[in-house]
Enzyme design. Structure first.
Site, short mmCIF file in Angstrom:
data_model
loop_
_atom_site.label_atom_id
_atom_site.label_comp_id
_atom_site.label_asym_id
_atom_site.label_seq_id
_atom_site.Cartn_x
_atom_site.Cartn_y
_atom_site.Cartn_z
N SER A 145 0.84 -1.19 0.00
CA SER A 145 0.00 0.00 0.00
C SER A 145 0.88 1.23 0.00
CB SER A 145 -0.89 0.01 1.26
OG SER A 145 -1.50 1.27 1.44
N TYR A 158 -2.14 -0.40 10.32
CA TYR A 158 -2.18 -0.96 8.96
C TYR A 158 -0.94 -0.57 8.18
CZ TYR A 158 -3.54 -1.34 4.03
OH TYR A 158 -3.57 -1.62 2.69
#
Length: 260
Positions: A145, A158
């Site tokens: 990501s 995350y």
């Protein structure tokens, strides 16, 4: 060279919907000889496997929760038992729960790292062992990501999991380049997946009009879609990727380090 997966067996996590399912679809269209799919939803997973099998690609689905420490070994073992080998691995599945420095707790930290970092590590471990034994090389693609670069405040945990996986991607690439096993990652930007639609419209309360508003704020006038990431994933899994390894590609329309 065209990005083809002719004759290759690919294991894909998170393949019951969204990005993982799209990668599985493209892998099948690109000539994969066999697909080993996994996800938590057995009903959806079996439906995807049946659809791809009817399209002419041998497909096996095994329902698994990557929070289970035994899941990675079971998945690779099942792939080897069904197909006799593993040529590629796409680590797609991940939890995207939100938590900042102020509201994260130990349970959330553990849960996210178990699924987003520990599971991909051990999937890579077992896949690499099988690839080395066969001595035919292989390719691994980890879906990361853009948040791995830093991450927004509410995605602190995350982001940390994706940062950890980014380092592991390069570590594996360096450790196993002489085994001709390529390991690369994609730092995915904002993508219009089914899960993101629910997150934005319902969980975060932005309503059904959030897509139009978001796309109007973006340079290319649209969000990424699963097909964008699937195209790059299949390219990296295929021989068209050449000897490239240890690459972390930012698949995004913002350039890191530049003031927007």
């Amino acid at each position: 060279m065209e990005a083809r997966l002719d004759g290759k067996v690919i294991l894909i996590t998170g393949a019951t919907q969204g990005l993982g399912e799209t990668i599985a679809d493209l892998a099948a269209k690109s000539g994969a000889a066999g697909l080993m799919l996994t996800g938590r939803d057995a009903t959806r997973g079996n439906a995807v496997a049946e659809r791809l099998s009817q399209a002419g690609v041998e497909t096996e689905f095994l329902a698994a929760d990557l929070a289970d420490a035994d899941a990675p070994e079971k998945l690779v073992s099942t792939c080897l038992a069904r197909f006799g080998r593993i040529d590629g691995l796409a680590n797609v599945a991940a939890l995207t729960d939100r938590a900042s420095f102020l509201d994260a707790d130990i349970d959330m930290w553990t849960r996210l790292f178990d699924v987003n970092a520990r599971a991909p590590f051990f999937l890579m471990q077992h896949a690499i062992k099988a690839m080395r034994e066969r001595k035919q090389g292989g390719s691994i693609v980890n879906i990361l990501s853009m948040n791995a670069h830093c991450g927004t405040p509410e995605l602190a945990v995350y982001s940390a999991t994706k940062g950890a996986l980014a380092t592991l991607t390069r570590n594996a690439a360096n450790a196993h380049r002489w085994d001709r096993i390529r390991v690369n990652g994609i730092n995915v930007g904002w993508t219009l997946t089914p899960a993101e639609k629910v997150m934005q419209a319902e969980t975060l309360g932005h309503g059904e009009g959030w897509v139009k508003e978001a796309e109007e704020s973006l340079p290319f006038g649209r969000l990424l879609v699963p097909e964008d990431i699937a195209n790059l994933t299949v390219f990296m899994l295929s021989d068209a990727g050449g000897p490239m390894t240890g690459a972390l590609v930012d698949q995004e329309q913002w350039v890191v380090g530049v003031n927007k």
